[in-house]
Enzyme design. Structure first.
Site, mmCIF file in Angstrom:
data_model
loop_
_atom_site.group_PDB
_atom_site.id
_atom_site.type_symbol
_atom_site.label_atom_id
_atom_site.label_comp_id
_atom_site.label_asym_id
_atom_site.label_seq_id
_atom_site.Cartn_x
_atom_site.Cartn_y
_atom_site.Cartn_z
ATOM 1 N N SER A 88 0.952 -1.260 -0.054
ATOM 2 C CA SER A 88 -0.046 0.141 0.120
ATOM 3 C C SER A 88 0.845 1.232 -0.123
ATOM 4 C CB SER A 88 -0.760 0.053 1.099
ATOM 5 O OG SER A 88 -0.110 -0.098 2.433
ATOM 6 N N ASN A 93 -2.028 -2.176 13.543
ATOM 7 C CA ASN A 93 -3.347 -2.009 13.611
ATOM 8 C C ASN A 93 -3.840 -0.950 14.336
ATOM 9 O OD1 ASN A 93 -3.160 -4.668 12.240
ATOM 10 N ND2 ASN A 93 -4.216 -5.781 13.768
ATOM 11 N N SER A 150 -14.322 23.865 -28.493
ATOM 12 C CA SER A 150 -14.398 22.877 -29.275
ATOM 13 C C SER A 150 -13.265 22.517 -30.247
ATOM 14 C CB SER A 150 -15.939 22.616 -29.989
ATOM 15 O OG SER A 150 -16.004 21.743 -31.071
ATOM 16 N N GLU A 198 -19.359 20.643 -15.732
ATOM 17 C CA GLU A 198 -19.724 19.439 -16.167
ATOM 18 C C GLU A 198 -18.697 18.315 -15.429
ATOM 19 O OE1 GLU A 198 -20.777 19.191 -20.551
ATOM 20 O OE2 GLU A 198 -19.562 20.915 -20.264
ATOM 21 N N TYR A 257 -9.272 -6.318 13.354
ATOM 22 C CA TYR A 257 -8.884 -5.817 12.261
ATOM 23 C C TYR A 257 -8.453 -6.820 11.102
ATOM 24 C CZ TYR A 257 -5.567 -4.364 8.721
ATOM 25 O OH TYR A 257 -4.716 -3.906 7.546
ATOM 26 N N GLN A 270 -7.398 -2.117 4.480
ATOM 27 C CA GLN A 270 -6.277 -1.274 3.776
ATOM 28 C C GLN A 270 -6.784 -0.894 2.804
ATOM 29 O OE1 GLN A 270 -2.280 -2.943 3.465
ATOM 30 N NE2 GLN A 270 -2.779 -2.995 1.247
ATOM 31 N N LYS A 302 -7.994 3.606 2.841
ATOM 32 C CA LYS A 302 -7.426 5.091 2.276
ATOM 33 C C LYS A 302 -7.393 5.450 1.359
ATOM 34 C CE LYS A 302 -4.049 2.892 4.721
ATOM 35 N NZ LYS A 302 -4.966 1.988 5.617
#
Ligand code: ARG
Length: 468
Positions: A31, A118, A285, A298, A325, A330, A333
């Protein structure tokens, strides 16, 4: 910066393992690529924890000093972008702890005394969200200020109020703008409320059962500015209610921005032409040379799906989890970070865009003609002359039908024509039928009457610290 993987014997939890972790597992479970953003809060929490360990005699003063110094250096290194994050160390907590131990030796290995990731991750997340709550409050105030400035600038301008997107009753533009100030005020209150429940200190829950070591949770809470400590170690390590609530707050903010954006898109269309958004906040455009498109509102409207999606995702993640836990947590986040980034950018852009927009006063007023928007005023006029409201509703409905037949407005009928529907109608009726008369008559608390809106605007300006 990311480094090459290492063998599992080098992992902080590697002791009981005979095989190195599969590369696929390392990649899947890491992570660090998103939780690295917790580094300051992780270090803040670790410092408070180390000081407590020293006070309790669990580490020496010398060890504590070494830990604090090492953590300060690591923080600066991360800040400078020089720290090497290692995915095989999974997350920010182990990356920092490993770097500390490499740097200061055995004292570093004592930092995790009486602590688990934890409770550590729960602490980091709460510290982080506390700060983010404060930043959100500031951004919300900026948007409110933009609305209040517009309300002041266009005070007295009338426009149609809508229900079902059909013209309903004339209102002041300022009243419409101040409606958003109220919405964002509720958002501020909601965030502040959520912050209070987030501001409870989880460290000391350890893995989930608490610890036998003589820690002092309250002193850590005090040092980190928490109002209280969590009451149950099992609840603590499995709890993400604060993150869910935070995502709900973010969802409602984005929802409010989305509703505003929808109005900005409509109002800048030729069919309405109520507003002109500054060129700097529009795009063109690639094929149609004449186009000026409201892409920013938008996109803000579009990103609402993403923010509410984050809330749904975390609700579903937590839904089936047994105490306490579980690694599923995980997943919390990344959703919150993405939603936060989206909402903060949307708030900042909305304030800028409002500051660079101009209303078309003539178009707004012109739109109050046609649509019989003072029909309710006429019914109320009859009520004041003692006609039961339901009967008055019927009388005015028939008058409107006549106007529709003749393709004219209520004010275009003569007094004699009106009197054919009710003898209670007298010459003073035309005051009631005018747009300004209608607006100014709505003096009920919270209504669009000029006097009420003037009061409301003053109140808002005072609370936002705007000089008027
Ligand atoms: N990276 C983990 C998370 O975000 C930290 C806690 C991990 N705890 C564990 N026992 N694996 O939840």
């Amino acid at each position: 910066m990311m480094a090459e993987p290492t063998r599992s014997s080098e992992k902080m939890w590697g002791g009981r393992f005979k095989e190195a972790t599969a590369a696929s597992v390392e990649a899947f479970s890491a992570s660090i690529h998103y939780d690295a953003r917790l580094y300051r809060h992780d270090i803040m929490g670790s410092k408070a924890h180390a000081r407590m360990l020293a006070r309790q005699g669990l580490i020496t003063e010398v060890e504590c000093e070494a830990i604090l110094k090492g953590l300060t250096e690591i923080e600066a290194e991360i800040h400078r972008g020089e720290f090497v994050f290692r995915p095989e160390l999974e997350d920010i907590h182990m990356n920092i702890e490993k770097a500390l131990t490499d740097r200061i030796g055995p004292a570093g290995a004592k930092l995790h005394t009486a602590r688990s990731r934890n409770d550590q991750v729960n602490l980091d997340f709460r510290l982080y969200l506390r700060d983010e709550a404060d930043q959100l409050a500031t951004l919300l105030v900026e948007v409110q200020r933009s609305f209040a400035r517009l309300a002041r600038k266009y005070m007295g301008v009338v426009m149609p109020g809508y229900t079902h997107l059909q013209r309903a009753q004339p209102v002041l533009l300022a009243h419409h703008l101040l409606a958003y100030v109220e919405m964002f005020q509720r958002d501020r209150d909601r965030v502040a409320d959520c912050r209070q429940r987030t501001n409870v200190m989880p460290l000391g829950a350890a893995a989930m059962a608490g610890t036998g070591l003589p820690i002092d949770r309250r002193s850590v809470a005090e040092e980190l500015g928490f109002a209280a400590v969590t009451a149950n170690s099992m609840d603590t390590t499995g709890d993400r209610d604060f993150a869910l609530e935070f995502l709900f707050c973010l969802s409602v903010i984005q929802l409010h921005l989305s509703r505003l954006s929808e109005e900005l898109v409509l109002w800048s269309a030729k069919e309405f032409e109520f507003i002109r958004i500054g060129d700097r906040y529009c795009t063109g455009s690639s094929i149609m040379p004449q186009k000026k498109n409201p892409d920013i509102p938008e996109l803000i409207r579009g990103k609402t799906g993403r923010v509410t999606g984050a809330l749904m995702a975390l609700l579903m993640t937590v839904k089936g989890l047994p105490l306490t836990y579980n690694r599923d947590l995980q997943e919390d986040k990344e959703q919150v970070f993405d939603a936060l980034d989206t909402v903060k950018a949307s708030l900042a852009l909305t304030a800028e865009l409002l500051d660079h927009s101009e209303f078309n006063v003539e178009r707004l007023r012109a739109a109050t003609h046609g649509g019989f928007m003072t029909a309710t005023d006429l019914a109320d006029y009859l009520v004041r002359r003692n006609m039961p409201f339901r009967q008055a509703h019927g009388v005015v409905g028939r008058i409107v039908a006549l106007c529709q037949e003749r393709n004219c407005e209520l004010v275009d009928l003569t007094l004699a024509e009106l009197q054919r529907f009710s003898e209670l109608i007298e010459a003073d009726v035309f005051e009631v039928l005018s747009v300004d008369g209608s607006v100014n008559s709505r003096i009920s608390e919270g209504g669009t009457g000029s006097a009420r809106v003037a009061e409301a605007l003053l109140r808002v300006e005072r609370s936002l610290g705007i000089e008027s």
